[in-house]
Design a protein around this motif. Structure first.
Motif, PDB file in Angstrom:
ATOM      1  N   ARG A  93       9.841  -4.700   5.042  1.00 58.47           N
ATOM      2  CA  ARG A  93       8.745  -4.975   4.112  1.00 58.47           C
ATOM      3  C   ARG A  93       7.680  -3.893   4.282  1.00 58.47           C
ATOM      4  NH1 ARG A  93       6.676  -9.999   6.943  1.00 58.47           N
ATOM      5  NH2 ARG A  93       8.661 -10.760   6.158  1.00 58.47           N
ATOM      6  N   CYS A  94       6.562  -4.021   3.572  1.00 59.06           N
ATOM      7  CA  CYS A  94       5.448  -3.096   3.758  1.00 59.06           C
ATOM      8  C   CYS A  94       4.995  -3.132   5.221  1.00 59.06           C
ATOM      9  CB  CYS A  94       4.281  -3.476   2.853  1.00 59.06           C
ATOM     10  SG  CYS A  94       2.773  -2.538   3.209  1.00 59.06           S
ATOM     11  N   ASN A  95       4.736  -1.979   5.786  1.00 53.88           N
ATOM     12  CA  ASN A  95       4.338  -1.868   7.195  1.00 53.88           C
ATOM     13  C   ASN A  95       2.822  -1.881   7.393  1.00 53.88           C
ATOM     14  OD1 ASN A  95       6.851  -0.573   9.167  1.00 53.88           O
ATOM     15  ND2 ASN A  95       7.184  -0.944   7.013  1.00 53.88           N
ATOM     16  N   HIS A  96       2.060  -2.054   6.307  1.00 50.54           N
ATOM     17  CA  HIS A  96       0.596  -2.069   6.388  1.00 50.54           C
ATOM     18  C   HIS A  96       0.104  -0.937   7.295  1.00 50.54           C
ATOM     19  CE1 HIS A  96       0.404  -5.625   3.912  1.00 50.54           C
ATOM     20  NE2 HIS A  96       1.511  -5.986   4.533  1.00 50.54           N
ATOM     21  N   CYS A  97       0.528   0.274   6.907  1.00 45.81           N
ATOM     22  CA  CYS A  97       0.285   1.470   7.718  1.00 45.81           C
ATOM     23  C   CYS A  97      -1.210   1.737   7.885  1.00 45.81           C
ATOM     24  CB  CYS A  97       0.913   2.686   7.043  1.00 45.81           C
ATOM     25  SG  CYS A  97       2.636   2.445   6.593  1.00 45.81           S
ATOM     26  N   GLU A  98      -1.571   2.233   9.067  1.00 47.13           N
ATOM     27  CA  GLU A  98      -2.982   2.586   9.302  1.00 47.13           C
ATOM     28  C   GLU A  98      -3.362   3.863   8.569  1.00 47.13           C
ATOM     29  OE1 GLU A  98      -4.183   2.249  13.467  1.00 47.13           O
ATOM     30  OE2 GLU A  98      -2.661   0.681  13.644  1.00 47.13           O
ATOM     31  N   ASP A  99      -2.410   4.775   8.418  1.00 48.96           N
ATOM     32  CA  ASP A  99      -2.646   5.975   7.602  1.00 48.96           C
ATOM     33  C   ASP A  99      -1.655   5.895   6.437  1.00 48.96           C
ATOM     34  OD1 ASP A  99      -3.161   8.400   6.501  1.00 48.96           O
ATOM     35  OD2 ASP A  99      -2.298   9.586   8.128  1.00 48.96           O
ATOM     36  N   ALA A 100      -1.951   5.003   5.487  1.00 48.42           N
ATOM     37  CA  ALA A 100      -0.963   4.641   4.466  1.00 48.42           C
ATOM     38  C   ALA A 100      -0.791   5.752   3.423  1.00 48.42           C
ATOM     39  CB  ALA A 100      -1.372   3.345   3.788  1.00 48.42           C
ATOM     40  N   PRO A 101       0.392   6.351   3.334  1.00 42.64           N
ATOM     41  CA  PRO A 101       0.618   7.398   2.328  1.00 42.64           C
ATOM     42  C   PRO A 101       0.453   6.884   0.898  1.00 42.64           C
ATOM     43  CG  PRO A 101       2.362   7.410   3.984  1.00 42.64           C
ATOM     44  CD  PRO A 101       1.566   6.173   4.210  1.00 42.64           C
ATOM     45  N   CYS A 102       0.776   5.593   0.674  1.00 42.71           N
ATOM     46  CA  CYS A 102       0.661   5.041  -0.681  1.00 42.71           C
ATOM     47  C   CYS A 102      -0.797   4.986  -1.125  1.00 42.71           C
ATOM     48  CB  CYS A 102       1.295   3.656  -0.736  1.00 42.71           C
ATOM     49  SG  CYS A 102       0.510   2.465   0.366  1.00 42.71           S
ATOM     50  N   VAL A 103      -1.695   4.664  -0.174  1.00 41.56           N
ATOM     51  CA  VAL A 103      -3.124   4.584  -0.491  1.00 41.56           C
ATOM     52  C   VAL A 103      -3.676   5.969  -0.791  1.00 41.56           C
ATOM     53  CG1 VAL A 103      -5.389   4.004   0.483  1.00 41.56           C
ATOM     54  CG2 VAL A 103      -3.450   2.475   0.857  1.00 41.56           C
ATOM     55  N   ILE A 163      -5.031  -4.952   6.169  1.00 33.85           N
ATOM     56  CA  ILE A 163      -4.003  -5.260   5.167  1.00 33.85           C
ATOM     57  C   ILE A 163      -4.040  -4.204   4.067  1.00 33.85           C
ATOM     58  CG2 ILE A 163      -3.288  -6.908   3.380  1.00 33.85           C
ATOM     59  CD1 ILE A 163      -4.447  -9.139   5.166  1.00 33.85           C
ATOM     60  N   VAL A 164      -2.884  -3.673   3.715  1.00 31.57           N
ATOM     61  CA  VAL A 164      -2.805  -2.751   2.579  1.00 31.57           C
ATOM     62  C   VAL A 164      -2.486  -3.602   1.351  1.00 31.57           C
ATOM     63  CG1 VAL A 164      -1.637  -0.769   1.565  1.00 31.57           C
ATOM     64  CG2 VAL A 164      -2.099  -0.824   4.021  1.00 31.57           C
ATOM     65  N   ASP A 165      -3.474  -3.735   0.477  1.00 29.96           N
ATOM     66  CA  ASP A 165      -3.373  -4.639  -0.672  1.00 29.96           C
ATOM     67  C   ASP A 165      -3.304  -3.816  -1.966  1.00 29.96           C
ATOM     68  OD1 ASP A 165      -3.256  -6.972  -2.105  1.00 29.96           O
ATOM     69  OD2 ASP A 165      -5.120  -7.813  -1.300  1.00 29.96           O
ATOM     70  N   ALA A 196       5.757   8.107  -2.036  1.00 30.20           N
ATOM     71  CA  ALA A 196       4.991   8.383  -0.811  1.00 30.20           C
ATOM     72  C   ALA A 196       5.386   7.454   0.330  1.00 30.20           C
ATOM     73  CB  ALA A 196       3.501   8.254  -1.090  1.00 30.20           C
ATOM     74  N   CYS A 197       5.711   6.209   0.004  1.00 31.92           N
ATOM     75  CA  CYS A 197       6.018   5.236   1.056  1.00 31.92           C
ATOM     76  C   CYS A 197       7.331   5.624   1.754  1.00 31.92           C
ATOM     77  CB  CYS A 197       6.130   3.832   0.469  1.00 31.92           C
ATOM     78  SG  CYS A 197       6.695   2.630   1.696  1.00 31.92           S
ATOM     79  N   PRO A 198       7.303   5.860   3.048  1.00 32.67           N
ATOM     80  CA  PRO A 198       8.538   6.230   3.741  1.00 32.67           C
ATOM     81  C   PRO A 198       9.484   5.046   3.935  1.00 32.67           C
ATOM     82  CG  PRO A 198       6.561   6.827   5.013  1.00 32.67           C
ATOM     83  CD  PRO A 198       6.140   5.893   3.940  1.00 32.67           C
ATOM     84  N   TYR A 199       9.005   3.832   3.601  1.00 37.84           N
ATOM     85  CA  TYR A 199       9.756   2.617   3.936  1.00 37.84           C
ATOM     86  C   TYR A 199      10.284   1.873   2.715  1.00 37.84           C
ATOM     87  CZ  TYR A 199       7.121   3.842   8.064  1.00 37.84           C
ATOM     88  OH  TYR A 199       6.577   4.551   9.107  1.00 37.84           O
ATOM     89  N   ASP A 200      10.179   2.474   1.551  1.00 37.31           N
ATOM     90  CA  ASP A 200      10.737   1.874   0.340  1.00 37.31           C
ATOM     91  C   ASP A 200      10.169   0.469   0.095  1.00 37.31           C
ATOM     92  OD1 ASP A 200      12.314   2.113  -1.882  1.00 37.31           O
ATOM     93  OD2 ASP A 200      14.141   1.378  -0.945  1.00 37.31           O
ATOM     94  N   ALA A 201       8.867   0.318   0.377  1.00 34.85           N
ATOM     95  CA  ALA A 201       8.297  -1.030   0.336  1.00 34.85           C
ATOM     96  C   ALA A 201       7.846  -1.456  -1.060  1.00 34.85           C
ATOM     97  CB  ALA A 201       7.109  -1.116   1.293  1.00 34.85           C
ATOM     98  N   LEU A 202       7.700  -0.501  -1.968  1.00 38.57           N
ATOM     99  CA  LEU A 202       7.147  -0.831  -3.289  1.00 38.57           C
ATOM    100  C   LEU A 202       8.228  -0.911  -4.354  1.00 38.57           C
ATOM    101  CD1 LEU A 202       4.673   1.607  -2.205  1.00 38.57           C
ATOM    102  CD2 LEU A 202       3.638  -0.145  -3.642  1.00 38.57           C
ATOM    103  N   ALA A 229       4.138  -3.132  -7.015  1.00 41.94           N
ATOM    104  CA  ALA A 229       3.812  -4.308  -6.206  1.00 41.94           C
ATOM    105  C   ALA A 229       4.526  -4.195  -4.868  1.00 41.94           C
ATOM    106  CB  ALA A 229       4.226  -5.587  -6.929  1.00 41.94           C
ATOM    107  N   LYS A 230       4.069  -5.000  -3.910  1.00 43.93           N
ATOM    108  CA  LYS A 230       4.658  -4.990  -2.566  1.00 43.93           C
ATOM    109  C   LYS A 230       4.090  -6.151  -1.776  1.00 43.93           C
ATOM    110  CE  LYS A 230       1.184  -2.430  -0.143  1.00 43.93           C
ATOM    111  NZ  LYS A 230       0.967  -3.503   0.800  1.00 43.93           N
ATOM    112  N   CYS A 231       4.528  -6.312  -0.528  1.00 41.97           N
ATOM    113  CA  CYS A 231       3.961  -7.323   0.375  1.00 41.97           C
ATOM    114  C   CYS A 231       2.479  -7.048   0.564  1.00 41.97           C
ATOM    115  CB  CYS A 231       4.684  -7.250   1.728  1.00 41.97           C
ATOM    116  SG  CYS A 231       3.750  -7.951   3.106  1.00 41.97           S
TER     117      CYS A 231
END
Ligand code: SF4
Length: 537
Positions: free
Chosen positions: A56-66, A81-83, A98-104, A114-116
């Motif tokens: 799921r989304c990793n709620h990254c501290e340095d979020a590439p998606c943001v 929380i990355v919302d 951008a998301c390395p984790y395919d969360a979106l 959308a995502k977690c």
């Protein structure tokens, strides 16, 4: 405060209750998920083992998606929380790159990303996320990682934990106890030909195609995908796919050692297609015509037509096309103005939109000044247009570099390549506009074609910093789109270079210019597509 998850793989039984609870809590449509359970099997019967990994989304501290989101539709809350705010989303899909984790994913009903979101609405009322509540074995633990007394912080401190793709530098906040590399690394385990309890994401022949790609990258002698050719030792899998026996043997050994994915998230395919390649090309022509025309004028010797009405109108028309292609590629095109009106200044998509708009304004002023004969405004517009043209040409390299999920786009050569290609496209367009004259312009084009060719070959064939980048590089020249790339090299670089060397007739120069323009499009097309074939989850 910094919310995160621990996924305890010692406990997970792969029941998918978390996936279902999440779908129910957020009324997620069919076909998409915010959390997923990946199954990986290892070994050969009877010594086999199946492991489960919740993603799921990793709620990254340095979020590439943001960072890349042009409208701040994705944002990091004060609690970590990355919302997201679907009302702001223009659905450019840059967050998915951008998301390395395919969360979106793109919600098929709202047509926005959308995502977690960590069930933020529940957390605000003191409840835990729906997936945590429903898990029958308490394999998912949520809480504040910065509170040393919280169960999650104690678990992270006590157990040996791992995260997905730490090298990406996103500082993910989902930790795995007994995380298995075969499950956490998307390329470590082969996809299965038919999935556990279902056939999904490619269905029949998926495995065979993967074997073919792997074998092609390794330089195996392959049997044609459409030719069973048993006399050449080929075997047919799934009816229509055939591969070499040696490739089958190699992969069999690999499966026994590294595992096979028997259930995972469906692939999202090519998110940025021909429109994005075409936008890079039209932008190169527009910015290149301006940059070459102005530089030529400043260095002396430019005919008036190089910065005349036809040249400027051509640049403006191609700039307009660039904007139309960008808007057409959005899933919410009616919201395109949000990029300018609700900007996230960290996103190169926003910076690029302002550069392109500024260049469009400078060109319009310049055309008006030419029409009215206002010399002072011509001088001002000319000076303003040059840096805007250079910026418009090069910014896309920085935008693609913000797509941290795609290693191949992180190349340090990309800004130089984009700049050289713009100057090349500008020289070629001006040569065509000026009727294949003058000869000096042909020499400039020859030098730019040669420089572009060197950069293209350097980017593909030199050592790559990561395995994913190396695989994407191999896909450029040996993958499904490689015929187009080689056409771009042969017909779009070598042939125009030969024509430019062979003669000085306007017809030859014009033909070389047309071919060189085609070459830029073809090589960019493959550069955009190939890295998107590397799985992210
Ligand atoms: Fe979540 Fe991906 Fe954004 Fe990280 S980059 S916060 S995993 S969506």
């Amino acid at each position: 405060m910094n919310y995160g998850f621990v996924i305890d793989n010692r406990k997970c039984i792969g029941c998918h209750a978390c996936t279902v609870a999440c779908k129910s809590e957020h009324e997620i449509p069919l076909g998409v998920n915010r959390t997923h359970v990946k199954y990986v099997e290892k070994g050969v019967f009877p010594q086999t083992r199946r492991t489960f990994t919740v993603t799921r989304c990793n709620h990254c501290e340095d979020a590439p998606c943001v960072e890349i989101c042009p409208t701040s539709a994705l944002f990091t809350r004060r609690d970590g929380i990355v919302d997201f705010d679907s009302e702001r989303c223009i659905a450019c899909r840059s967050c998915m790159q951008a998301c390395p984790y395919d969360a979106l994913y793109i919600d098929p009903e709202t047509r926005t990303a959308a995502k977690c979101n960590y069930c933020a609405h529940r957390v605000e009322r003191g409840y835990e996320p729906a997936c945590v509540i429903v898990c029958p074995v308490q394999a998912i633990v949520s809480g504040d990682l910065e509170d040393a007394d919280s169960p999650i912080a104690r678990l992270v401190a006590r157990e040996e934990v791992s995260v997905r793709k730490p090298a990406k530098g996103a500082r993910p906040n989902v930790y795995y106890v007994e995380g298995d590399r075969a499950a956490l690394d998307p390329s470590a385990a082969a996809p299965s030909d038919s999935y556990f309890a279902s056939e999904q994401s490619g269905g029949v022949g998926h495995f065979a195609r993967w074997v073919q790609e792997r074998a092609a990258e390794a330089g195996e002698d392959l049997v044609s995908p459409f030719d069973p050719a048993p006399e050449r030792g080929g075997v047919t899998l799934a009816g229509s796919i055939s591969i070499s026996q040696r490739a089958v043997d190699d992969v069999g050994r690999e499966l026994a050692g590294q595992g096979r994915r028997v259930y995972d998230a469906p692939g999202k395919g090519i998110l940025w297609g021909w429109q994005v390649a075409a936008y890079i090309w039209t932008k190169a022509v527009a910015s290149g015509v301006v940059a070459v025309g102005v530089l030529w004028h400043l260095l002396g010797g430019a005919p008036p037509a190089a910065t005349g009405f036809a040249a400027l109108a051509t640049a403006l028309a191609f700039l307009g096309l660039t904007g139309l292609l960008l808007i057409a590629d959005l899933d919410r095109p009616e919201r395109f103005l949000y990029v300018l009106l609700r900007p996230n200044w960290r996103s190169w998509l926003v910076r690029g939109a302002y550069l392109i708009s500024g260049l469009g304004l400078a060109l319009t002023l310049w055309l008006v000044a030419l029409w009215q004969g206002w010399e002072w405004l011509i001088r001002f517009a000319r000076l303003a247009a040059l840096p805007l043209a250079v910026g418009s040409a090069a910014y896309t390299a920085f935008l693609f570099a913000q797509a941290r999920g795609r290693d191949y786009w992180q190349s340090a050569l990309s800004p130089l390549r984009m700049l050289v290609q713009a100057l090349l496209a500008g020289s070629a367009a001006l040569l065509i506009l000026l009727g294949g004259q003058p000869l000096e312009m042909g020499r400039v084009l020859l030098a730019l074609v040669a420089a572009n060719l060197l950069i293209l070959l350097q980017e593909v064939f030199t050592a790559h910093p990561t395995e994913d980048a190396a695989r994407a590089g191999r896909l450029v020249w040996r993958g499904p789109d490689s015929t187009l790339w080689w056409s771009g090299i042969g017909l779009g670089s070598l042939l125009p270079a030969l024509l430019l060397l062979a003669g000085s007739s306007p017809v030859l120069l014009g033909l070389a210019a047309v071919l060189a323009l085609g070459g830029v499009f073809l090589t960019e097309f493959v550069w955009v597509r190939a890295p998107q074939r590397i799985p992210l989850s």
